[in-house]
Design a protein around this motif. Structure first.
Motif, PDB file in Angstrom:
ATOM      1  N   LEU A 198      57.090  79.347  39.959  1.00 32.90           N
ATOM      2  CA  LEU A 198      56.000  79.271  39.999  1.00 32.90           C
ATOM      3  C   LEU A 198      56.074  81.150  38.982  1.00 32.90           C
ATOM      4  N   GLU A 199      55.422  81.183  38.484  1.00 31.07           N
ATOM      5  CA  GLU A 199      55.396  81.931  37.119  1.00 31.07           C
ATOM      6  C   GLU A 199      54.536  82.961  37.960  1.00 31.07           C
ATOM      7  N   PHE A 200      54.683  84.509  38.163  1.00 31.40           N
ATOM      8  CA  PHE A 200      53.599  85.785  38.871  1.00 31.40           C
ATOM      9  C   PHE A 200      53.456  87.033  37.762  1.00 31.40           C
ATOM     10  N   LYS A 201      52.331  86.803  37.501  1.00 32.11           N
ATOM     11  CA  LYS A 201      51.585  88.486  36.524  1.00 32.11           C
ATOM     12  C   LYS A 201      51.189  89.247  37.214  1.00 32.11           C
ATOM     13  N   TYR A 202      51.311  90.191  37.285  1.00 30.50           N
ATOM     14  CA  TYR A 202      50.125  91.145  38.252  1.00 30.50           C
ATOM     15  C   TYR A 202      49.756  92.631  37.353  1.00 30.50           C
ATOM     16  N   TYR A 203      48.100  93.001  37.704  1.00 28.12           N
ATOM     17  CA  TYR A 203      47.468  94.023  36.543  1.00 28.12           C
ATOM     18  C   TYR A 203      46.774  94.475  37.900  1.00 28.12           C
ATOM     19  N   SER A 204      46.280  95.636  37.456  1.00 25.35           N
ATOM     20  CA  SER A 204      45.200  96.124  38.486  1.00 25.35           C
ATOM     21  C   SER A 204      43.649  96.313  37.593  1.00 25.35           C
ATOM     22  N   ASN A 205      42.389  96.491  38.575  1.00 24.52           N
ATOM     23  CA  ASN A 205      41.445  95.927  37.616  1.00 24.52           C
ATOM     24  C   ASN A 205      40.259  96.760  38.259  1.00 24.52           C
ATOM     25  N   SER A 206      39.519  97.272  37.948  1.00 18.15           N
ATOM     26  CA  SER A 206      38.120  97.775  38.155  1.00 18.15           C
ATOM     27  C   SER A 206      36.806  97.699  37.469  1.00 18.15           C
ATOM     28  N   SER A 207      35.946  97.591  38.258  1.00 21.84           N
ATOM     29  CA  SER A 207      34.530  97.668  37.598  1.00 21.84           C
ATOM     30  C   SER A 207      33.689  98.543  38.071  1.00 21.84           C
ATOM     31  N   TYR A 208      33.414  99.229  36.933  1.00 21.02           N
ATOM     32  CA  TYR A 208      32.294 100.281  37.836  1.00 21.02           C
ATOM     33  C   TYR A 208      31.171 100.169  37.828  1.00 21.02           C
ATOM     34  N   ARG A 209      30.468 100.746  38.749  1.00 20.88           N
ATOM     35  CA  ARG A 209      28.812 101.268  39.040  1.00 20.88           C
ATOM     36  C   ARG A 209      28.713 102.269  39.628  1.00 20.88           C
ATOM     37  N   PHE A 210      26.894 102.176  38.201  1.00 20.36           N
ATOM     38  CA  PHE A 210      26.946 103.366  38.524  1.00 20.36           C
ATOM     39  C   PHE A 210      25.650 103.628  39.771  1.00 20.36           C
ATOM     40  N   LYS A 211      26.048 105.468  39.705  1.00 17.82           N
ATOM     41  CA  LYS A 211      26.002 106.548  41.130  1.00 17.82           C
ATOM     42  C   LYS A 211      26.428 105.915  42.260  1.00 17.82           C
ATOM     43  N   LYS A 212      27.524 105.062  42.436  1.00 12.38           N
ATOM     44  CA  LYS A 212      28.804 104.777  43.376  1.00 12.38           C
ATOM     45  C   LYS A 212      30.121 104.619  43.173  1.00 12.38           C
ATOM     46  N   ASP A 213      30.316 104.350  44.360  1.00 15.94           N
ATOM     47  CA  ASP A 213      31.904 104.660  44.477  1.00 15.94           C
ATOM     48  C   ASP A 213      32.169 103.079  43.237  1.00 15.94           C
ATOM     49  N   ASN A 214      33.824 103.127  42.447  1.00 13.25           N
ATOM     50  CA  ASN A 214      33.804 102.042  41.489  1.00 13.25           C
ATOM     51  C   ASN A 214      35.179 100.900  42.321  1.00 13.25           C
ATOM     52  N   TYR A 228      35.965 106.615  44.306  1.00 12.01           N
ATOM     53  CA  TYR A 228      35.288 107.898  43.362  1.00 12.01           C
ATOM     54  C   TYR A 228      36.708 107.939  42.948  1.00 12.01           C
ATOM     55  N   SER A 229      36.670 106.682  41.736  1.00 11.75           N
ATOM     56  CA  SER A 229      37.602 107.414  40.761  1.00 11.75           C
ATOM     57  C   SER A 229      36.943 107.110  39.136  1.00 11.75           C
ATOM     58  N   ARG A 230      37.894 107.165  38.148  1.00  6.50           N
ATOM     59  CA  ARG A 230      37.116 106.657  37.037  1.00  6.50           C
ATOM     60  C   ARG A 230      37.987 105.388  36.690  1.00  6.50           C
ATOM     61  N   HIS A 231      36.644 104.310  35.927  1.00  7.50           N
ATOM     62  CA  HIS A 231      37.495 102.882  36.495  1.00  7.50           C
ATOM     63  C   HIS A 231      38.530 102.703  34.713  1.00  7.50           C
ATOM     64  N   CYS A 232      38.716 102.069  35.082  1.00 10.49           N
ATOM     65  CA  CYS A 232      40.156 102.296  33.529  1.00 10.49           C
ATOM     66  C   CYS A 232      40.600 100.794  33.049  1.00 10.49           C
ATOM     67  N   GLY A 233      39.851  99.649  34.214  1.00 10.15           N
ATOM     68  CA  GLY A 233      39.691  98.352  33.778  1.00 10.15           C
ATOM     69  C   GLY A 233      40.962  97.640  33.661  1.00 10.15           C
ATOM     70  N   LYS A 234      41.353  96.697  33.129  1.00 14.72           N
ATOM     71  CA  LYS A 234      42.226  95.489  33.455  1.00 14.72           C
ATOM     72  C   LYS A 234      43.961  96.162  33.193  1.00 14.72           C
ATOM     73  N   GLN A 235      44.656  95.965  33.622  1.00 16.80           N
ATOM     74  CA  GLN A 235      45.799  97.094  32.808  1.00 16.80           C
ATOM     75  C   GLN A 235      46.987  95.691  33.472  1.00 16.80           C
ATOM     76  N   GLU A 236      48.215  95.141  32.892  1.00 18.69           N
ATOM     77  CA  GLU A 236      49.259  94.261  34.088  1.00 18.69           C
ATOM     78  C   GLU A 236      50.310  95.670  34.319  1.00 18.69           C
ATOM     79  N   ILE A 237      50.614  95.176  35.600  1.00 19.43           N
ATOM     80  CA  ILE A 237      51.363  96.451  35.748  1.00 19.43           C
ATOM     81  C   ILE A 237      52.718  95.365  36.675  1.00 19.43           C
ATOM     82  N   GLU A 238      53.527  96.246  37.581  1.00 22.18           N
ATOM     83  CA  GLU A 238      55.268  95.688  38.135  1.00 22.18           C
ATOM     84  C   GLU A 238      55.065  94.628  38.498  1.00 22.18           C
TER      85      GLU A 238
END
Length: 223
Positions: free
Chosen positions: A104-120, A171-181
């Motif tokens: 099996l082959e694996f790929k890893y990502y970090s992701n986030s979702s913005y929420r208005f007036k709430k923690d992302n 409570y941090s800036r929303h960065c979207g999906k990014q490939e990671i190690e």
């Protein structure tokens, strides 16, 4: 002559000097007997793989088809090409089952979702590809991983397993999906879960039935 879901319309057996062969015409019915299809059998001692062909050789085919239909599998998807020159559908090689998991082959990502007036919301994702071309086994992968406490969610889409874990509200800036190690330890942990779960829970009849189906593009989606 009728044999459960199969009507045997004809059987012909031929003996030659160096080989023998068997031809048969079968009428195979769906489980509700509302539809049917013709199956033409042609097996010979060159291809059969177990010595001379005899009339009893047809029993393997009849038993396999009856089990396939009795398990509510589609008559339309039954691959008649299995019976044109030979019928040799070996039992599942469990060593290959484990080897498929190793491959099996694996790929890893970090992701986030913005929420208005709430923690992302932040989480990590894994995409697992190079899955076996067998929908029963890939669904078994899914069911096994659903039981795992190391994942937050999992689903299967277009023959890729999509997993999430480490979900956090920050409570941090929303960065979207990014490939990671790749997290090699996490990948090995998932492989271990699959090996233990799949090896001990696989239904060999259902797995064989799946191999009796025509090969189609796998677009299963589960949640």
């Amino acid at each position: 002559m009728s044999t459960f879901y199969i009507q045997i319309n004809s059987i012909k057996y031929y003996e030659k000097k160096s080989y023998n062969y068997l031809e048969a015409q079968l009428l195979v019915f769906s489980k509700d007997f509302q539809t049917y299809k013709d199956i033409f059998v042609n097996i010979n001692s060159y291809h059969y793989g177990c010595g001379a062909v005899c009339i009893q050789s047809i029993n393997d085919i009849i038993n396999s088809i009856n089990i396939y239909i009795d398990y509510d599998n589609s008559l339309e998807l039954l691959d008649e090409k299995l019976f044109e020159n030979r019928f040799q559908l070996p039992k599942l090689d469990k060593a290959k089952l484990l080897n498929d998991i190793d491959n099996l082959e694996f790929k890893y990502y970090s992701n986030s979702s913005y929420r208005f007036k709430k923690d992302n919301i932040f989480w990590k994702e894994i995409e697992i590809s190079n899955l076996p071309n067998n929908s029963y086994i890939t669904n078994l992968y899914m069911l096994t991983l659903r039981k795992s406490i190391i994942l937050d969610s999992s689903h299967l889409s277009n023959n890729i397993l999509l997993l999430t874990y480490d979900r956090e509200d920050i409570y941090s800036r929303h960065c979207g999906k990014q490939e990671i190690e790749e997290d090699l330890r996490k990948s090995d942990e998932i492989r271990g879960i699959l090996k233990h779960g799949v090896y001990n829970s696989i239904d060999l009849i259902k797995e064989k039935n799946e191999r009796m189906k025509k090969k189609v593009e796998l677009t299963i989606e589960s949640e």
